[in-house]
Write a protein that holds these residues in place. Structure first.
Motif, PDB file in Angstrom:
ATOM      1  N   SER A  15       0.838  -1.207   0.000  1.00 24.26           N
ATOM      2  CA  SER A  15       0.000   0.000   0.000  1.00 24.26           C
ATOM      3  C   SER A  15       0.868   1.251   0.000  1.00 24.26           C
ATOM      4  N   VAL A  16       1.946   1.206   0.790  1.00 22.40           N
ATOM      5  CA  VAL A  16       2.843   2.362   0.860  1.00 22.40           C
ATOM      6  C   VAL A  16       3.526   2.585  -0.492  1.00 22.40           C
ATOM      7  N   SER A  17       4.005   1.493  -1.094  1.00 22.80           N
ATOM      8  CA  SER A  17       4.708   1.631  -2.376  1.00 22.80           C
ATOM      9  C   SER A  17       3.778   2.167  -3.449  1.00 22.80           C
ATOM     10  N   SER A  18       2.539   1.683  -3.446  1.00 25.40           N
ATOM     11  CA  SER A  18       1.565   2.168  -4.422  1.00 25.40           C
ATOM     12  C   SER A  18       1.309   3.665  -4.214  1.00 25.40           C
ATOM     13  N   GLY A  19       1.152   4.069  -2.949  1.00 26.90           N
ATOM     14  CA  GLY A  19       0.898   5.489  -2.662  1.00 26.90           C
ATOM     15  C   GLY A  19       2.070   6.378  -3.055  1.00 26.90           C
ATOM     16  N   VAL A  20       3.285   5.910  -2.760  1.00 28.76           N
ATOM     17  CA  VAL A  20       4.479   6.694  -3.114  1.00 28.76           C
ATOM     18  C   VAL A  20       4.606   6.782  -4.638  1.00 28.76           C
ATOM     19  N   ALA A  21       4.376   5.645  -5.308  1.00 28.51           N
ATOM     20  CA  ALA A  21       4.492   5.620  -6.773  1.00 28.51           C
ATOM     21  C   ALA A  21       3.468   6.567  -7.403  1.00 28.51           C
ATOM     22  N   ARG A  22       2.239   6.526  -6.889  1.00 31.33           N
ATOM     23  CA  ARG A  22       1.217   7.427  -7.453  1.00 31.33           C
ATOM     24  C   ARG A  22       1.586   8.886  -7.224  1.00 31.33           C
ATOM     25  N   ALA A  23       2.091   9.193  -6.026  1.00 32.57           N
ATOM     26  CA  ALA A  23       2.467  10.586  -5.736  1.00 32.57           C
ATOM     27  C   ALA A  23       3.597  11.050  -6.655  1.00 32.57           C
ATOM     28  N   LEU A  24       4.503  10.129  -6.992  1.00 34.80           N
ATOM     29  CA  LEU A  24       5.644  10.493  -7.853  1.00 34.80           C
ATOM     30  C   LEU A  24       5.308  10.357  -9.336  1.00 34.80           C
ATOM     31  N   GLY A  25       4.145   9.736  -9.634  1.00 33.99           N
ATOM     32  CA  GLY A  25       3.747   9.561 -11.034  1.00 33.99           C
ATOM     33  C   GLY A  25       4.585   8.524 -11.767  1.00 33.99           C
ATOM     34  N   ILE A  26       5.031   7.484 -11.027  1.00 31.71           N
ATOM     35  CA  ILE A  26       5.840   6.417 -11.632  1.00 31.71           C
ATOM     36  C   ILE A  26       5.254   5.065 -11.191  1.00 31.71           C
ATOM     37  N   PRO A  27       5.603   3.947 -11.885  1.00 32.72           N
ATOM     38  CA  PRO A  27       5.085   2.640 -11.453  1.00 32.72           C
ATOM     39  C   PRO A  27       5.810   2.104 -10.225  1.00 32.72           C
ATOM     40  N   TYR A  28       5.250   1.061  -9.622  1.00 30.27           N
ATOM     41  CA  TYR A  28       6.021   0.332  -8.613  1.00 30.27           C
ATOM     42  C   TYR A  28       6.080  -1.130  -9.002  1.00 30.27           C
ATOM     43  N   LEU A  29       7.143  -1.803  -8.546  1.00 31.77           N
ATOM     44  CA  LEU A  29       7.362  -3.220  -8.855  1.00 31.77           C
ATOM     45  C   LEU A  29       7.262  -4.012  -7.569  1.00 31.77           C
ATOM     46  N   VAL A 115      13.256  -3.910 -16.174  1.00 30.19           N
ATOM     47  CA  VAL A 115      12.275  -2.818 -16.242  1.00 30.19           C
ATOM     48  C   VAL A 115      13.028  -1.483 -16.275  1.00 30.19           C
ATOM     49  N   PRO A 116      12.724  -0.614 -17.252  1.00 30.89           N
ATOM     50  CA  PRO A 116      13.436   0.671 -17.304  1.00 30.89           C
ATOM     51  C   PRO A 116      12.975   1.610 -16.176  1.00 30.89           C
ATOM     52  N   PRO A 117      13.907   2.273 -15.454  1.00 36.05           N
ATOM     53  CA  PRO A 117      13.517   3.262 -14.448  1.00 36.05           C
ATOM     54  C   PRO A 117      12.826   4.451 -15.130  1.00 36.05           C
ATOM     55  N   PRO A 118      12.081   5.286 -14.425  1.00 35.30           N
ATOM     56  CA  PRO A 118      11.973   5.333 -12.973  1.00 35.30           C
ATOM     57  C   PRO A 118      10.896   4.380 -12.450  1.00 35.30           C
ATOM     58  N   PHE A 119      11.101   3.908 -11.192  1.00 42.23           N
ATOM     59  CA  PHE A 119      10.073   3.107 -10.519  1.00 42.23           C
ATOM     60  C   PHE A 119      10.391   3.042  -9.026  1.00 42.23           C
ATOM     61  N   VAL A 120       9.374   2.583  -8.291  1.00 42.78           N
ATOM     62  CA  VAL A 120       9.533   2.229  -6.878  1.00 42.78           C
ATOM     63  C   VAL A 120       9.629   0.706  -6.842  1.00 42.78           C
ATOM     64  N   ALA A 121      10.670   0.151  -6.217  1.00 42.40           N
ATOM     65  CA  ALA A 121      10.822  -1.301  -6.128  1.00 42.40           C
ATOM     66  C   ALA A 121      10.559  -1.743  -4.695  1.00 42.40           C
ATOM     67  N   GLU A 122       9.657  -2.722  -4.540  1.00 37.22           N
ATOM     68  CA  GLU A 122       9.205  -3.112  -3.207  1.00 37.22           C
ATOM     69  C   GLU A 122       9.528  -4.568  -2.930  1.00 37.22           C
ATOM     70  N   GLY A 123      10.061  -4.866  -1.722  1.00 39.47           N
ATOM     71  CA  GLY A 123      10.350  -6.271  -1.407  1.00 39.47           C
ATOM     72  C   GLY A 123      11.096  -6.444  -0.118  1.00 39.47           C
ATOM     73  N   ARG A 124      12.117  -7.320  -0.161  1.00 47.32           N
ATOM     74  CA  ARG A 124      12.934  -7.608   1.017  1.00 47.32           C
ATOM     75  C   ARG A 124      14.380  -7.147   0.808  1.00 47.32           C
ATOM     76  N   ILE A 200       8.122   8.998   3.565  1.00 46.66           N
ATOM     77  CA  ILE A 200       8.976   8.566   2.448  1.00 46.66           C
ATOM     78  C   ILE A 200       9.138   9.685   1.420  1.00 46.66           C
ATOM     79  N   LEU A 201       8.043  10.371   1.119  1.00 50.28           N
ATOM     80  CA  LEU A 201       8.144  11.457   0.127  1.00 50.28           C
ATOM     81  C   LEU A 201       9.076  12.559   0.635  1.00 50.28           C
ATOM     82  N   THR A 202       9.038  12.810   1.943  1.00 50.51           N
ATOM     83  CA  THR A 202       9.962  13.804   2.520  1.00 50.51           C
ATOM     84  C   THR A 202      11.404  13.323   2.352  1.00 50.51           C
ATOM     85  N   GLY A 203      11.615  12.018   2.607  1.00 46.06           N
ATOM     86  CA  GLY A 203      12.960  11.457   2.467  1.00 46.06           C
ATOM     87  C   GLY A 203      13.444  11.480   1.023  1.00 46.06           C
TER      88      GLY A 203
END
Ligand code: C5P
Length: 206
Positions: A15-29, A115-124, A200-203
């Motif tokens: 959920s966080v990655s999706s929200g950050v990606a939407r705010a930045l206008g890029i996909p997340y993986l 996958v070509p950047p930009p993106f948010v990558a989510e995992g471990r 995260i967006l602040t960071g």
């Protein structure tokens, strides 16, 4: 730009990655979805999930593709959408076994790196292993109880059973799930979703 968001099970990463990606206008993986897809295909083929050759054979026989949309990732096998089958308790229980197989990790990492950047990558291990040069890295934590209470809203099991399964998965995942030395660690326990996304967006902007 690559932003990595890692964290333990049910820490709110998707959920966080999706929200950050939407705010930045890029996909997340979502790398976890690919591990879940490998698990589902292994189970469907009748493979022993410890048997790397059998799981890889199932993956190669039925190639899957990650569709990295900002609002939520989907996994396709040809025209079949596997996504809704990837969050069952059966897959939850098997995925940590499949995720330690080196050949499966190489398959997932290869898919992500294409996958070509930009993106948010989510995992471990996005910040430590897959994208170690990413300029903005985050790691999410929360207590087992908080995470179980969140997940109880999405699963039929009761909160104690979910908490026990999460603690077990933390133990199994701990080798590949550690914050990068340059990651910002965020305890999501006291924060709501918007609070974590905002941190995260602040960071990212700093
Ligand atoms: O993030 P999610 O809970 O969907 O991930 C499912 C499982 O996939 C994790 O419990 C872990 O075993 C594995 N995983 C991993 N490395 C990643 C992402 C997920 O080992 N980068």
């Amino acid at each position: 730009m690559i932003v990595t968001i890692d964290g333990i099970a049910a820490s709110g990463k998707s959920s966080v990655s999706s929200g950050v990606a939407r705010a930045l206008g890029i996909p997340y993986l979502s790398s976890g979805l690919l591990y879940r897809a490998a698990t589902l295909l292994g189970l469907d083929s009748g493979a022993d999930l410890n048997d790397e050759a059998a799981v890889l054979a199932a993956l190669h026989a039925h190639p899957v593709r990650l569709e990295p949309l900002a609002e939520g990732n989907r996994v396709w096998q040809g025209t079949r959408d596997l996504t809704d089958d990837l969050h069952s308790s059966t897959v939850d229980h098997g995925v940590s076994v499949v995720a330690v197989l080196p050949g499966v990790r190489a398959w997932v990492n290869d898919q992500l790196r294409q996958v070509p950047p930009p993106f948010v990558a989510e995992g471990r291990d996005m910040g430590t292993n897959v994208f170690p040069h990413a300029p903005a890295k985050f790691y999410l934590t929360a207590s087992p109880r908080v995470r179980a209470q969140r997940r109880a809203k999405e699963r039929p099991e009761d909160v104690d059973a979910i908490e026990a399964a999460l603690i077990r998965r933390d133990e199994l995942d701990h080798v590949q799930s550690a914050p990068a030395v340059d990651a910002h660690v965020i305890d999501t326990g006291p924060l709501d979703l918007e609070g974590v996304i905002g941190a995260i967006l602040t960071g990212v902007a700093a």
